[in-house]
Write a protein that holds these residues in place. Structure first.
Motif: not given
Length: 549
Positions: A202-231
């Motif tokens: 079981i792997k726990f993927l903590t990070h320091d993003m998701g809020c406080g940055g640009t909307r583009q940062d949030a979208q890119a984060l969701c793309g990356l997390l989706a890449g891991y979920i569907t991996h």
């Protein structure tokens, strides 16, 4: 090749020292003598001829710098007398011819992998828990403490009882000098037997993003997390959300759909502001994760053809030998896998500076060449705008070990991509969809780039290092290769494969490349545990699309 010096490419006008050479010594290359005007450390270069100020320096057959001072034949090439320079690039002619290697010895080979509903095959089988925002990191830590050790996924460590030993010494009245001088023989902790035999962890993927940055940062984060979920290495996921952050669950769902959907994988989503108390959130997350593990344990490894491998290519802590041994060796492995119908990802765009024209020309279609050129130019311009162009990429460690300009570092780093045509160019965090060699826009930062390659679909990563870098990944085996034997002997706890044999003349690049592919097959099958996995090196850093070299 002389056993003391090497000229990498016929067009080069610098020569590499393969071992330390003293001032006044005379070495021969191609039956020509060179008297050294200064000490030349191993991995560094000396001038093949006299250079006037402004004259161009070539290595790997490409422009890598210009003389900043007059340089004498046999003089050490350093940051004091040479400055970074790289050739301009533009949209040229397609140049996709390559020497396809003989793959007959691998054509019938398979690896034992986890087959997914969409036809992809994993080299491991993990459950992942991830936060939509950094506010949930603490709750992931609580879940990790509750699940990992009791389910048998803890790691043995001899440091477990170190603190107790130090406390005993302090309680016995020992002073600081005495405590520091004592040799502590730590005892390894015991590890619970794994409950779910077919789940690697079981792997726990903590990070320091998701809020406080640009909307583009949030979208890119969701793309990356989706890449891991569907991996393909992931059986399912538990996602924790606070509720009010920029990275919303509907954005994650959209990114998952872009990558083909869940394909029968379970995903559990829990929102803290909706549920209420921390206890409700965490207890539900633990129960649902446990239920997911029961399902994940039902899948077993089965034979898969080698064209199901997606190989990420990475380097970190590079030295002056990286571009001569380890990088071209995995470049040949890359060519072997492409010839077998597999997929390869070359990233780290700041470390492709100076070889853009070659890579652009290797793109099979002009549209991809234009995309690559645009990404490289835009990235470099953004870096220059804040005072850190690609020329500032080499680290102090790189420079100390012979990589004195970014173009020298890049020309060696690009060797990881072999010689095959470029089938696609991807912008972070896009998913790989085409077989063959793919270029993925990422920083040169080791962990950000490795994180991105896996998010794009790499199910195994080859990582070369000349100085020693312990980087790993939570869900994918990261195979560490040393460029020199000294490193392999000094840091055997992080190095899987030594390619220093190439420098020593004991093995050819092609022989090493085949040996590496054999190791890859075993690692992909789970029969060879790589050091990064043994050490629990679970590095995960999403890239904020600002300047990162």
């Amino acid at each position: 090749m002389s056993n003391r010096v090497l000229k990498v490419h016929p067009d080069d006008n610098v020569i590499v020292a393969l071992s330390d050479i003293k001032k006044g010594e005379i070495v021969e290359y191609d039956e020509k003598p060179y008297e050294l005007t200064s000490d030349i450390p191993a991995k560094h270069k000396f001038a093949q001829a006299d250079f006037e100020i402004g004259e161009e320096i070539y290595m790997y057959g490409v422009l890598v710098g210009k003389a900043h001072q007059k340089i004498k034949k046999g003089e050490w090439i350093t940051t004091f007398n040479v400055k970074h320079a790289a050739s301009e690039f533009n949209l040229g002619e397609r140049n996709t011819d390559w020497q396809v290697p003989d793959v007959s010895e691998f054509s019938q080979r398979t690896f034992m992998g986890y087959h997914r509903a969409n036809g992809e095959v994993g080299t491991a089988n993990y459950w992942i828990v991830l936060p939509m925002v950094f506010c949930e990191n603490r709750n992931l830590d609580i879940m990790k403490a509750a699940l990992v050790d009791d389910l048998g996924y803890g790691k043995k460590t001899k440091y477990k009882n170190y603190a107790k030993s130090l406390i005993d010494l302090y309680s016995a009245g020992k002073n600081i000098e005495e405590i520091l001088s004592v040799e502590i023989d730590g005892n390894e902790n015991t590890v619970t037997e794994r409950i779910f035999k077919n789940v690697d962890g079981i792997k726990f993927l903590t990070h320091d993003m998701g809020c406080g940055g640009t909307r583009q940062d949030a979208q890119a984060l969701c793309g990356l997390l989706a890449g891991y979920i569907t991996h393909p290495n992931v059986a399912g996921a538990t996602v924790l959300s606070l509720g009010c952050q920029n990275a919303q669950y509907h954005m994650l769902q959209e990114e998952i759909e872009k990558r083909g959907g869940m394909n029968q994988k379970p995903i559990y989503f829990l929102e803290q502001q909706q549920l209420g108390t921390e206890e409700l959130l965490v207890s539900n997350a633990i129960k649902q994760t446990f239920a997911g593990l029961i399902e994940a344990n039902k899948i077993e490894r089965k034979p898969a053809s080698l064209d199901k491998l997606v190989l990420g290519l990475e380097c970190g802590g590079s030295d002056g030998f990286s571009g001569i041994s380890a990088n071209p060796a995995i470049g040949y492995t890359s060519d072997l896998l492409v010839a077998l119908g597999g997929t390869v990802i070359l990233s780290e765009f700041p470390e492709l500076c100076g070889v853009e024209q070659e890579l652009s020309d290797r793109c099979m279609i002009a549209e991809n060449a234009e995309k690559f050129n645009h990404l490289m130019t835009t990235y470099n311009n953004r870096a220059k705008a804040v005072g850190s162009g690609f020329d500032m990429n080499p680290s102090p460690g790189n420079i100390k070990d012979g990589l004195i300009t970014d173009a020298i570092k890049s020309a060696g780093a690009a060797k990881k991509g072999g010689t095959s045509p470029v089938t696609d160019v991807l912008d972070y965090p896009e998913k790989v969809t085409k077989k063959g060699l793919n270029l993925l826009c990422t920083p040169g930062n080791d962990v950000e780039s490795t994180t991105a390659e896996v998010g794009s679909g790499a199910n195994i990563v080859l990582f070369t290092t000349g100085l020693g870098t312990p980087t790993g990944n939570p869900i994918v085996p990261v195979i560490k290769l040393s460029s020199n034997t000294k490193l392999a002997e000094k840091m055997p706890d992080i190095i899987d494969i030594n390619t220093g044999s190439i420098i020593e003349g004991k093995e050819t690049i092609e022989q090493a490349g085949r040996r590496i592919l054999d190791f890859v097959i075993n690692a992909a099958s789970g029969t060879q545990e790589v050091k990064a996995v043994s050490n629990g090196q679970d590095d995960f850093i999403p890239w904020k699309r600002g300047v990162s070299l």
